[in-house]
Scaffold this motif. Structure first.
Motif, mmCIF file in Angstrom:
data_model
loop_
_atom_site.group_PDB
_atom_site.id
_atom_site.type_symbol
_atom_site.label_atom_id
_atom_site.label_comp_id
_atom_site.label_asym_id
_atom_site.label_seq_id
_atom_site.Cartn_x
_atom_site.Cartn_y
_atom_site.Cartn_z
ATOM 1 N N LYS A 51 0.831 -1.197 0.000
ATOM 2 C CA LYS A 51 0.000 0.000 0.000
ATOM 3 C C LYS A 51 0.870 1.254 0.000
ATOM 4 N N SER A 52 1.954 1.241 0.780
ATOM 5 C CA SER A 52 2.859 2.388 0.856
ATOM 6 C C SER A 52 3.486 2.702 -0.497
ATOM 7 N N ALA A 54 2.201 1.641 -3.501
ATOM 8 C CA ALA A 54 1.115 1.940 -4.441
ATOM 9 C C ALA A 54 0.598 3.366 -4.298
ATOM 10 N N ASP A 55 0.518 3.871 -3.060
ATOM 11 C CA ASP A 55 -0.025 5.224 -2.884
ATOM 12 C C ASP A 55 1.051 6.312 -2.923
ATOM 13 N N SER A 57 3.587 6.794 -0.875
ATOM 14 C CA SER A 57 4.211 7.151 0.401
ATOM 15 C C SER A 57 5.678 6.724 0.425
ATOM 16 N N TYR A 83 -2.181 -5.440 -5.903
ATOM 17 C CA TYR A 83 -1.546 -4.151 -6.230
ATOM 18 C C TYR A 83 -0.778 -4.295 -7.543
#
Length: 122
Positions: A51-52, A54-55, A57, A83
């Protein structure tokens, strides 16, 4: 995720676990070999790493895909499917070393319990 960065500037790398974990060591070795400076960000789960990245961050991530002890990590493979914008761009092998530690003078017959990740008992 793009791991290119201006000369001398550190990139953010999400990794599974905490500082000093095998994944942290793998990330340090991988990016040092690539000549990139990093700022390491430990994550508590595979999902957190993916998630980090992919977004945005983190600019890159490091996760284990398989282990000689336990085989493939299904949660990692699930995240690769979920992802799909996060791509594998390299690999590194790290030899995991483990040891049993006790206080000086402890006798093996006095050890009543050993606490570890279940894979280490395989």
């Amino acid at each position: 995720a793009d791991s290119k960065t201006p000369e001398g500037k550190a990139i953010s790398v999400a990794f599974l676990g905490s500082k000093g974990s095998f994944t942290d060591v793998a990330a340090q070795k991988f990016f040092k070999k690539a000549g990139l400076k990093t700022t390491a960000v430990g994550m508590p789960s595979f999902e957190g790493v993916f998630k980090s990245v992919a977004d945005g961050s983190s600019q890159a991530g490091m996760v284990p895909i398989e282990s000689t002890w336990s085989g493939s990590f299904a949660r990692c493979l699930d995240c690769l499917l979920k992802y799909q914008k996060v791509n594998i761009v390299g690999e590194i092998s790290v030899i995991d070393s483990h040891c049993l530690s006790a206080l000086p003078g402890t006798k093996a017959e006095d050890i009543e319990a050993i606490h570890s990740h279940p894979d280490m008992f395989a």
